[in-house]
Design an enzyme around this catalytic site. Structure first.
Site, PDB file in Angstrom:
ATOM      1  N   ASP A 247       0.850  -1.195   0.000  1.00 32.46           N
ATOM      2  CA  ASP A 247       0.000   0.000   0.000  1.00 32.46           C
ATOM      3  C   ASP A 247       0.886   1.246   0.000  1.00 32.46           C
ATOM      4  O   ASP A 247       1.700   1.432   0.900  1.00 32.46           O
ATOM      5  CB  ASP A 247      -0.894  -0.009   1.244  1.00 32.46           C
ATOM      6  CG  ASP A 247      -2.042   0.992   1.152  1.00 32.46           C
ATOM      7  OD1 ASP A 247      -1.846   2.069   0.538  1.00 32.46           O
ATOM      8  OD2 ASP A 247      -3.127   0.707   1.682  1.00 32.46           O
TER       9      ASP A 247
ATOM     10  N   LYS B 220      -2.994 -10.298 -11.212  1.00 33.73           N
ATOM     11  CA  LYS B 220      -4.219  -9.714 -11.750  1.00 33.73           C
ATOM     12  C   LYS B 220      -4.247  -8.211 -11.468  1.00 33.73           C
ATOM     13  O   LYS B 220      -4.665  -7.416 -12.302  1.00 33.73           O
ATOM     14  CB  LYS B 220      -5.439 -10.393 -11.135  1.00 33.73           C
ATOM     15  CG  LYS B 220      -5.646 -11.830 -11.582  1.00 33.73           C
ATOM     16  CD  LYS B 220      -6.872 -12.428 -10.915  1.00 33.73           C
ATOM     17  CE  LYS B 220      -7.075 -13.880 -11.353  1.00 33.73           C
ATOM     18  NZ  LYS B 220      -8.248 -14.489 -10.673  1.00 33.73           N
ATOM     19  N   PHE B 221      -3.802  -7.837 -10.277  1.00 32.12           N
ATOM     20  CA  PHE B 221      -3.742  -6.425  -9.889  1.00 32.12           C
ATOM     21  C   PHE B 221      -2.830  -5.662 -10.840  1.00 32.12           C
ATOM     22  O   PHE B 221      -3.152  -4.560 -11.299  1.00 32.12           O
ATOM     23  CB  PHE B 221      -3.222  -6.324  -8.451  1.00 32.12           C
ATOM     24  CG  PHE B 221      -2.983  -4.918  -7.970  1.00 32.12           C
ATOM     25  CD1 PHE B 221      -4.007  -4.174  -7.407  1.00 32.12           C
ATOM     26  CD2 PHE B 221      -1.723  -4.331  -8.081  1.00 32.12           C
ATOM     27  CE1 PHE B 221      -3.786  -2.878  -6.966  1.00 32.12           C
ATOM     28  CE2 PHE B 221      -1.495  -3.039  -7.651  1.00 32.12           C
ATOM     29  CZ  PHE B 221      -2.536  -2.318  -7.086  1.00 32.12           C
TER      30      PHE B 221
END
Length: 239
Positions: free
Chosen positions: A144, A218-219
């Site tokens: 993040d 996928k991200f």
């Protein structure tokens, strides 16, 4: 499997001390299949948090170089990487139960033998559970970035945490980071530049090309379709 993912801190008067974490315990939905996977497979693949160092020979069937992945998300790419490198042992850390359940589902489907996972705060796992001089590689993919300046204190990859990693890596061990945030990528370079033990493996002392060993998630695919640039940073631990 323990449900708490942090160790509460109190002062001498017994007052709870607020801690700053690199994650927020969101009340995300854990699916029925994920909960079922946790119930069925945690005892086989999961490792409970403890306050003393792990004995890796007791959790892995075979002695092999150990690769630690922090924040593995759904676990799909971690499981595939473990499949691609059966001569390595993989240890994953994740704080979201949905990711734990998903990873257990994937791992059980492919009968992975060289993977173990921990459901806890990575900082505490590194401090308490990972013995010094044991990891051949630490990989942290798409942490993040906490874009807002007031949230930068929550970023995982600060100088103090990067120094902890140097204690856990073996000499010539690798730290591999990937992010789609340019500002976070340069922030990491700035945080790590004064840690003399790290050698940047980029010829330009910044970023490297994605190694084929790092599976595109996928991200990441979604980000690439949106035109985002991916930054891979790779460092080697030296004496």
């Amino acid at each position: 499997m323990k449900n708490n993912i942090i160790t509460p801190r109190y002062n001498l008067e017994g007052v709870f001390l607020r801690q700053i974490h690199s994650f927020v315990c969101r009340k995300g939905r854990t699916t029925t299949s994920q909960l079922s996977a946790i119930k069925k497979y945690w005892s086989l693949i999961g490792v409970d948090f403890q306050l003393n160092a792990l004995n890796f020979s007791s959790i892995f069937k075979h002695r092999a170089p150990i690769i630690l992945e922090i924040g593995f998300g759904s676990g799909e790419s971690l499981v595939k990487t473990a499949m691609n490198f059966p001569d390595k042992n993989f240890l994953g850390i994740e704080v979201y139960k949905s990711g734990i359940g998903s990873c257990l589902h994937y791992a059980s489907s492919y009968q992975i033998q060289n993977l173990r996972i921990i459901y806890y705060d990575a900082t505490e796992v590194m401090y308490n559970m990972i013995p010094d001089d044991t990891l051949s590689k630490v990989q942290i993919f798409f942490p993040d970035p906490w874009h807002k300046k007031r949230h930068h204190k929550r970023r995982l990859l600060k100088n103090i945490f990067l120094k902890i990693i140097t204690k856990k890596l073996i000499i010539d061990g690798i730290l591999h980071i990937a992010t789609d945030s340019e500002s976070y990528a340069f922030y990491i370079l700035d945080e790590i530049k004064d840690i003399k033990n790290y050698k940047n493996l980029s010829e330009k002392n910044n970023f490297v090309k994605r190694p084929v060993s790092r599976i595109i998630t996928k991200f990441e695919k979604k980000g690439l379709l949106q035109g985002k640039k991916i930054f891979d940073l790779m460092f080697q631990l030296k004496k």
